[in-house]
Design an enzyme around this catalytic site. Structure first.
Site, mmCIF file in Angstrom:
data_model
loop_
_atom_site.group_PDB
_atom_site.id
_atom_site.type_symbol
_atom_site.label_atom_id
_atom_site.label_comp_id
_atom_site.label_asym_id
_atom_site.label_seq_id
_atom_site.Cartn_x
_atom_site.Cartn_y
_atom_site.Cartn_z
ATOM 1 N N TYR A 102 0.865 -1.171 0.000
ATOM 2 C CA TYR A 102 0.000 0.000 0.000
ATOM 3 C C TYR A 102 0.914 1.238 0.000
ATOM 4 C CZ TYR A 102 -3.528 -3.423 1.282
ATOM 5 O OH TYR A 102 -4.351 -4.532 1.286
ATOM 6 N N ASP A 257 20.137 -7.986 0.492
ATOM 7 C CA ASP A 257 20.573 -6.689 1.006
ATOM 8 C C ASP A 257 21.776 -6.857 1.936
ATOM 9 O OD1 ASP A 257 18.343 -5.608 -0.300
ATOM 10 O OD2 ASP A 257 17.077 -5.870 1.471
#
Length: 321
Positions: A102, A257
């Protein structure tokens, strides 16, 4: 912003994971944490002793303050984060086997080329971002292109492809090749390259990306290959492959990462190609052993021993428990 060695730029969001078992529509308790590729790299770097900064934008809301506080708690300089009074902080939910984002209209999605004028690159040696940022919005793509086009007087640009199919749906994925080829140091997973460019072979990827001085192909549990250009001749040196450590995996999210951070930290330290790849594997292994996106590095003496280990000792070492 205090002087940092590595400056990471990209969106981080509030992440909610179920706090109990069961279908997502019946879960009543959710645990809030933080998720974001570039801030993950910055946090890992800071824990490895590298002065790291993170630049982004969050809303002037509780979630934004929570995101910034969480990143700062790892020792990352967050003074370059913009607080947007109008737009909200992005968020996403990690459910069983799926992720729901979102982020439309989020503060970070409004970042644009004007941000470049605010960046303090004094003393920065590496500017790191990923393929997530240009996929968020048109203004973020323009920002990324501006970052890559800016003069590189003292810093190099590091780019992790970080392929996210959902973000690139309906968009021109050729942008990823454009940016990956324009960076000084590019990291890409072999599976990502296969999905985006049709080849996961290191030589094939190098043929597609001749631009970077350093190209790292992450090959999952097999290991990683680095192809680097000789600064004296401009020709590629022999490719270096280093197998990954054996790890009893708890959670794979964030390992890429962590690898990037370990590799960049060792690069800044002037380590050899093999030790740089090993440093990436070591930090990735730490991440694989935790449910968190960022894991606590191994003790310095263990790291030193493994970086210097012979091939058999390295291959026999297993991270578990």
């Amino acid at each position: 912003m205090r002087q940092v060695q590595v400056l990471c730029l990209g969106e981080s969001m509030a992440l909610f994971v179920p706090g109990e078992d069961g279908p997502a529509d019946r879960v009543r308790t959710w645990i809030r944490t933080v998720g974001g590729a570039e801030s993950n790299v910055a946090c890992n770097l800071a824990l490895l002793g590298v002065r790291a900064g993170w630049v982004s934008a969050v809303g002037d809301d509780p979630l934004g303050r929570a995101v910034v506080s969480a990143v700062a708690a790892s020792g990352v300089d967050v003074s370059g984060v913009d607080i947007d009074p109008l737009r909200p902080t992005g968020l996403y939910f990690k459910e069983s086997g799926s992720v729901r984002y979102y982020r439309a209209g989020s503060a970070a999605s409004a970042m644009g080329p004007e941000l470049l004028d605010k960046l303090d690159l004094d003393g920065v040696r590496i500017l790191h971002t990923s393929g997530i940022t240009p996929a968020i919005s048109g203004s973020c793509l323009a920002l990324t292109r501006a970052l890559f086009a800016a003069p590189r007087r003292t810093h190099r640009v590091s780019f992790d492809v970080n392929w996210r199919p959902v973000l690139w749906r309906g968009k021109d994925r050729a942008v990823l090749r454009e940016l990956a080829d324009a960076a000084d140091l590019t990291l890409v997973g072999a599976d990502e390259a296969e999905a985006v460019w049709g080849t996961g072979d290191p030589a094939g990827i190098r043929a597609l990306l001749p631009g970077p001085d350093t190209l790292v192909i992450k090959q999952g549990e097999r290991g990683a290959t680095m192809i680097e250009r000789d600064p004296a001749t401009g020709a590629d040196l022999d490719a270096v492959f280093e197998p990954a450590l054996r790890v009893d995996v708890v959670e794979p999210i964030g390992a890429g990462d962590a690898f990037a951070a370990g590799f960049l930290a060792a690069t800044l330290a002037g380590e050899s190609p093999r030790r740089r790849l090993r440093a990436g594997h070591l930090q990735a292994a730490v991440s694989l052993r935790t449910h968190e996106d960022v894991g606590i590095p191994l003790p310095d003496d263990v790291v030193a021993e493994l970086l210097a280990a012979d091939e058999r000792t390295w291959a026999d070492w297993r991270m578990s428990g």
